[in-house]
Design a protein around this motif. Structure first.
Motif, PDB file in Angstrom:
ATOM      1  N   VAL A 219       0.986  -1.146  -0.432  1.00  0.00           N
ATOM      2  CA  VAL A 219       0.023   0.392  -0.061  1.00  0.00           C
ATOM      3  C   VAL A 219       1.219   1.247  -0.390  1.00  0.00           C
ATOM      4  CG1 VAL A 219      -0.367   0.243   2.355  1.00  0.00           C
ATOM      5  CG2 VAL A 219      -2.062   1.049   1.029  1.00  0.00           C
ATOM      6  N   ARG A 220       2.376   1.054  -0.009  1.00  0.00           N
ATOM      7  CA  ARG A 220       2.965   2.426   0.409  1.00  0.00           C
ATOM      8  C   ARG A 220       3.024   2.710  -0.645  1.00  0.00           C
ATOM      9  NH1 ARG A 220       4.720   2.885   6.155  1.00  0.00           N
ATOM     10  NH2 ARG A 220       4.171   1.030   7.351  1.00  0.00           N
ATOM     11  N   GLU A 221       3.660   1.574  -1.557  1.00  0.00           N
ATOM     12  CA  GLU A 221       4.306   2.225  -2.870  1.00  0.00           C
ATOM     13  C   GLU A 221       3.008   2.424  -3.473  1.00  0.00           C
ATOM     14  OE1 GLU A 221       7.377   2.776  -5.869  1.00  0.00           O
ATOM     15  OE2 GLU A 221       7.552   2.590  -3.786  1.00  0.00           O
ATOM     16  N   ARG A 222       2.078   1.394  -3.535  1.00  0.00           N
ATOM     17  CA  ARG A 222       0.508   1.781  -4.395  1.00  0.00           C
ATOM     18  C   ARG A 222      -0.152   3.899  -4.017  1.00  0.00           C
ATOM     19  NH1 ARG A 222       2.178  -1.143  -6.671  1.00  0.00           N
ATOM     20  NH2 ARG A 222       1.215  -3.466  -7.252  1.00  0.00           N
ATOM     21  N   ILE A 223       0.111   4.084  -2.550  1.00  0.00           N
ATOM     22  CA  ILE A 223       0.045   5.454  -2.373  1.00  0.00           C
ATOM     23  C   ILE A 223       0.614   6.663  -2.844  1.00  0.00           C
ATOM     24  CG2 ILE A 223      -0.763   7.204  -1.105  1.00  0.00           C
ATOM     25  CD1 ILE A 223      -1.527   5.115   0.866  1.00  0.00           C
ATOM     26  N   PHE A 224       2.294   6.339  -3.181  1.00  0.00           N
ATOM     27  CA  PHE A 224       3.401   6.691  -3.567  1.00  0.00           C
ATOM     28  C   PHE A 224       2.919   7.019  -4.852  1.00  0.00           C
ATOM     29  CE2 PHE A 224       7.625   7.346  -5.384  1.00  0.00           C
ATOM     30  CZ  PHE A 224       7.638   8.779  -4.556  1.00  0.00           C
ATOM     31  N   GLN A 225       3.059   5.761  -6.198  1.00  0.00           N
ATOM     32  CA  GLN A 225       2.967   5.929  -7.263  1.00  0.00           C
ATOM     33  C   GLN A 225       1.982   6.922  -7.852  1.00  0.00           C
ATOM     34  OE1 GLN A 225       4.870   5.039  -9.520  1.00  0.00           O
ATOM     35  NE2 GLN A 225       6.642   4.027  -7.749  1.00  0.00           N
ATOM     36  N   THR A 226       1.000   7.245  -7.335  1.00  0.00           N
ATOM     37  CA  THR A 226      -0.929   7.870  -6.418  1.00  0.00           C
ATOM     38  C   THR A 226      -1.053   9.249  -6.644  1.00  0.00           C
ATOM     39  OG1 THR A 226      -2.084   6.236  -6.487  1.00  0.00           O
ATOM     40  CG2 THR A 226      -2.864   8.370  -6.055  1.00  0.00           C
ATOM     41  N   SER A 227       0.104   9.379  -5.591  1.00  0.00           N
ATOM     42  CA  SER A 227       0.936  10.687  -5.856  1.00  0.00           C
ATOM     43  C   SER A 227       1.704  11.465  -6.369  1.00  0.00           C
ATOM     44  CB  SER A 227       1.222  10.884  -4.353  1.00  0.00           C
ATOM     45  OG  SER A 227       3.364  10.496  -4.630  1.00  0.00           O
ATOM     46  N   LEU A 228       2.508  10.742  -7.034  1.00  0.00           N
ATOM     47  CA  LEU A 228       3.013  11.206  -8.440  1.00  0.00           C
ATOM     48  C   LEU A 228       2.460  11.665  -9.634  1.00  0.00           C
ATOM     49  CD1 LEU A 228       6.065   8.447  -8.317  1.00  0.00           C
ATOM     50  CD2 LEU A 228       6.302  11.164  -8.078  1.00  0.00           C
ATOM     51  N   LEU A 229       1.334  10.580  -9.564  1.00  0.00           N
ATOM     52  CA  LEU A 229      -0.117  11.011 -10.861  1.00  0.00           C
ATOM     53  C   LEU A 229      -0.272  12.363 -10.136  1.00  0.00           C
ATOM     54  CD1 LEU A 229      -0.943   7.216 -11.635  1.00  0.00           C
ATOM     55  CD2 LEU A 229       0.678   8.438 -12.944  1.00  0.00           C
ATOM     56  N   LEU A 230      -0.615  11.961  -8.797  1.00  0.00           N
ATOM     57  CA  LEU A 230      -1.178  13.653  -9.092  1.00  0.00           C
ATOM     58  C   LEU A 230      -0.546  14.956  -8.946  1.00  0.00           C
ATOM     59  CD1 LEU A 230      -3.745  12.321  -6.152  1.00  0.00           C
ATOM     60  CD2 LEU A 230      -4.722  13.081  -8.213  1.00  0.00           C
ATOM     61  N   ARG A 231       0.786  14.693  -8.877  1.00  0.00           N
ATOM     62  CA  ARG A 231       1.386  15.701  -8.935  1.00  0.00           C
ATOM     63  C   ARG A 231       0.900  16.011 -10.442  1.00  0.00           C
ATOM     64  NH1 ARG A 231       3.113  19.674  -6.599  1.00  0.00           N
ATOM     65  NH2 ARG A 231       3.540  18.169  -4.731  1.00  0.00           N
ATOM     66  N   HIS A 232       1.793  15.460 -11.650  1.00  0.00           N
ATOM     67  CA  HIS A 232       1.077  15.460 -12.635  1.00  0.00           C
ATOM     68  C   HIS A 232      -0.022  16.289 -13.005  1.00  0.00           C
ATOM     69  CE1 HIS A 232       5.355  13.950 -13.724  1.00  0.00           C
ATOM     70  NE2 HIS A 232       4.950  12.313 -13.471  1.00  0.00           N
ATOM     71  N   ASP A 233      -0.730  15.705 -12.786  1.00  0.00           N
ATOM     72  CA  ASP A 233      -1.854  16.522 -12.868  1.00  0.00           C
ATOM     73  C   ASP A 233      -2.361  17.789 -12.239  1.00  0.00           C
ATOM     74  OD1 ASP A 233      -3.135  13.943 -14.361  1.00  0.00           O
ATOM     75  OD2 ASP A 233      -4.184  13.355 -12.301  1.00  0.00           O
ATOM     76  N   ALA A 234      -1.805  17.835 -10.855  1.00  0.00           N
ATOM     77  CA  ALA A 234      -1.442  19.152 -10.037  1.00  0.00           C
ATOM     78  C   ALA A 234      -1.168  20.037 -10.504  1.00  0.00           C
ATOM     79  CB  ALA A 234      -0.994  19.144  -8.736  1.00  0.00           C
ATOM     80  N   ASP A 235       0.257  19.948 -11.700  1.00  0.00           N
ATOM     81  CA  ASP A 235       1.272  20.747 -12.314  1.00  0.00           C
ATOM     82  C   ASP A 235       0.144  21.275 -13.744  1.00  0.00           C
ATOM     83  OD1 ASP A 235       3.000  20.762 -10.640  1.00  0.00           O
ATOM     84  OD2 ASP A 235       4.101  19.358 -11.408  1.00  0.00           O
ATOM     85  N   PHE A 236      -0.236  20.315 -13.963  1.00  0.00           N
ATOM     86  CA  PHE A 236      -0.446  20.931 -15.865  1.00  0.00           C
ATOM     87  C   PHE A 236      -1.905  22.294 -15.006  1.00  0.00           C
ATOM     88  CE2 PHE A 236      -4.217  20.469 -18.566  1.00  0.00           C
ATOM     89  CZ  PHE A 236      -3.991  20.869 -19.914  1.00  0.00           C
ATOM     90  N   LEU A 237      -3.067  21.571 -14.636  1.00  0.00           N
ATOM     91  CA  LEU A 237      -3.872  22.582 -13.627  1.00  0.00           C
ATOM     92  C   LEU A 237      -3.330  23.874 -13.229  1.00  0.00           C
ATOM     93  CD1 LEU A 237      -6.475  19.737 -11.851  1.00  0.00           C
ATOM     94  CD2 LEU A 237      -6.666  21.167 -14.327  1.00  0.00           C
ATOM     95  N   ASP A 238      -2.860  23.796 -11.896  1.00  0.00           N
ATOM     96  CA  ASP A 238      -1.626  25.361 -11.550  1.00  0.00           C
ATOM     97  C   ASP A 238      -0.796  26.114 -12.679  1.00  0.00           C
ATOM     98  OD1 ASP A 238      -1.736  24.196  -9.268  1.00  0.00           O
ATOM     99  OD2 ASP A 238      -0.142  24.114  -8.887  1.00  0.00           O
ATOM    100  N   GLN A 239      -0.186  25.567 -13.338  1.00  0.00           N
ATOM    101  CA  GLN A 239       0.443  25.777 -15.223  1.00  0.00           C
ATOM    102  C   GLN A 239      -1.527  27.056 -15.833  1.00  0.00           C
ATOM    103  OE1 GLN A 239       3.659  26.559 -16.246  1.00  0.00           O
ATOM    104  NE2 GLN A 239       2.114  28.925 -17.422  1.00  0.00           N
ATOM    105  N   THR A 240      -2.584  26.057 -16.046  1.00  0.00           N
ATOM    106  CA  THR A 240      -3.267  26.392 -16.495  1.00  0.00           C
ATOM    107  C   THR A 240      -3.988  27.404 -16.112  1.00  0.00           C
ATOM    108  OG1 THR A 240      -3.831  23.949 -17.622  1.00  0.00           O
ATOM    109  CG2 THR A 240      -5.482  25.546 -17.922  1.00  0.00           C
ATOM    110  N   ALA A 241      -4.098  27.690 -14.923  1.00  0.00           N
ATOM    111  CA  ALA A 241      -4.748  28.460 -13.743  1.00  0.00           C
ATOM    112  C   ALA A 241      -3.396  29.801 -14.513  1.00  0.00           C
ATOM    113  CB  ALA A 241      -4.992  27.922 -12.831  1.00  0.00           C
TER     114      ALA A 241
END
Length: 485
Positions: free
Chosen positions: A220-242
């Motif tokens: 579960v630790r590695e799964r949560i960590f990998q999910t955080s990396l995917l969310l980081r890409h989404d967040a960076d894209f949305l932040d730049q768009t904003a």
């Protein structure tokens, strides 16, 4: 490849791939004395010889655990001396954290540590401060924020680089950190407070994560960590768009308050609007950075649905969001405007006197001839036919049910409707002086006069009234800040 080589190779790759420390650069390393920070310091020291890095070990003694805290400081001092690395430390005075705390001792400790590391960075003339957060810390942070409520950006957790802070161990499991310490026979200190499950983060580490591993998913630790990396890409894209979209928004900033146009905000997609609002809160009240969350932003968005005048919500740190008709204003909470005290005017005042109303004043004069400026219409000066006035004259603030007969219009108008038409927010209305006679309102000072006592060709005695004071009297509603990009 040995565990030592593999660990240092990963740290080196993180520093290189994320451009954390350039060759020949300087960095401050935050060292608590625990296994993570000790491993990070040794790895950067081992790599630094070839990279020509100039390292400084920095330690803040919070003084929360008495002799144990002092022992941590002395341990790090000796470690830096043994590695021939510069060392800097500070010790907080007893009770200092309690004075800084506004309910959360953890948050006060975090702020104190960040402030100290920034001072250490400037002293060392370093561009970066290395923090020893590892993969498990990231997982705990994501769960912590999920439990308390967070946006995509919050659930993305910490980033490898958030200037001036760098995290060379962010993708390294805690077990690998401990294995590196064992392989290199590194001694370290253990913080006894990490076992105190009164703190939410400790309960996540000591109770929740072991439960998830045992009952749901051993990885579960590695799964949560990998999910955080995917969310980081989404967040960076949305932040730049904003950022790209917010550059086209009408925005006012007067140095402490941000004002956004309601219509422009309402046109934005929800994820972008939330980021624009987050940026506005941080710009107007940067001290709120660790204190406001997605729930506060959603409350601000709900303000936009209000359609009847002024609405306000409170934000952490003494800030507020005020929807004032077509503008949303975010910044330090303004104190309620004091109402105009009621004053009855005597003849001597009308013949050449004045009444003081805080920062404002009204000046009066009587004349048998029209004043020279009678033909010049300004908001601050009004003339009346003295013979038509029903004494006594008074100055006061508005009351529920007030109405007047606006010059140039037929019929009468409720004062509350007039204020709404002029977009004068409710908190400012009590500060608007009203000149009244026995029959009602004569003049909404600086705005509009009643037609009952208007000057005509048969006027023999003219009463001239002038409003004197700062230009901030709300004549056209709030939002007088200069345009800023």
């Amino acid at each position: 490849m040995s565990q030592t080589d593999e660990f240092e190779k990963k740290v080196c790759a993180n520093v290189r791939d994320h451009r954390m420390i350039p060759p020949g650069g300087a960095a401050v390393v935050a060292v608590s004395g625990g296994p993570d920070s000790v491993a990070l310091l040794h790895a950067l020291h081992a790599l630094g010889a070839a990279k020509r890095w100039k390292l400084t070990a920095a330690h803040l003694n919070h003084g929360l655990r008495g002799k144990e805290s002092d022992g941590d400081e002395e341990f790090v001092r000796r470690l830096a001396r043994r590695l021939k690395i510069a060392f800097v430390s500070e010790k907080l005075e007893p009770g200092a954290l309690e004075r800084l705390s506004s309910g959360s001792l953890e948050e006060a400790a975090r702020r104190a540590r960040r402030d100290f590391l920034e001072r250490a960075r400037r002293r060392a003339r370093a561009a970066a401060v290395a923090l020893a957060h590892n993969r498990d810390d990231q997982v705990e942070t994501v769960l912590f924020r999920l439990i308390r409520g967070a946006s995509i950006t919050g659930l993305a957790g910490m980033d490898f680089v958030s200037p001036p802070f760098i995290r060379p161990l962010l993708n390294v499991p805690r077990e690998h950190v401990l294995a590196y310490c064992a392989a290199r026979k590194l001694s370290f200190r253990l913080d006894s407070s990490n076992r105190d499950n009164r703190f939410l983060r400790n309960r996540i580490r000591n109770v929740l994560l072991p439960l998830l591993e045992r009952e749901f998913n051993p990885n579960v630790r590695e799964r949560i960590f990998q999910t955080s990396l995917l969310l980081r890409h989404d967040a960076d894209f949305l932040d730049q768009t904003a950022r790209d979209m917010s550059g086209t928004l009408p925005l006012d900033f007067d140095g402490e308050r941000v004002a956004l146009h309601r219509a422009a905000l309402e046109k934005l997609p929800l994820p972008i609007a939330l980021r624009v609002l987050n940026s506005a809160v941080l710009r107007a009240a940067p001290q709120n950075a660790p204190r406001h969350d997605s729930l506060h932003l959603l409350e601000i968005l709900r303000l936009l649905a209000a359609r009847d005048g002024e609405k306000r919500i409170s934000l952490p740190g003494g800030a507020s969001a005020l929807l004032d008709y077509e503008k949303l204003e975010i910044g330090p909470t303004r104190p309620q405007a004091p109402p105009v005290r009621e004053i009855t005017l005597d003849d001597s005042t009308l013949r050449g006197g004045a009444v003081e109303l805080g920062a404002l004043s009204l000046r009066f004069s009587l004349a048998a001839r029209p004043p020279a400026d009678l033909s010049i219409k300004t908001p601050d000066v009004e003339c009346f036919d003295y013979a038509k006035i029903s004494p006594p004259l008074t100055v006061r603030s508005w009351r529920r049910g007030d109405f007047f007969h606006p010059q140039g219009m037929k019929g009468r108008k409720k004062l509350s409707d007039y204020f709404t038409d002029r977009k004068i927010n409710r908190s400012a209305r009590p500060s608007v002086p009203l000149l009244c006679d026995r029959d009602g309102i004569l003049w909404i000072a600086g705005m509009r006069a009643d037609r009952r006592c208007a000057v005509s060709g048969s006027t023999k005695t003219f009463l001239r009234v002038e409003l004197v004071g700062p230009a901030c009297l709300p004549r056209r509603g709030a939002g007088t800040a200069e345009r800023s990009r």
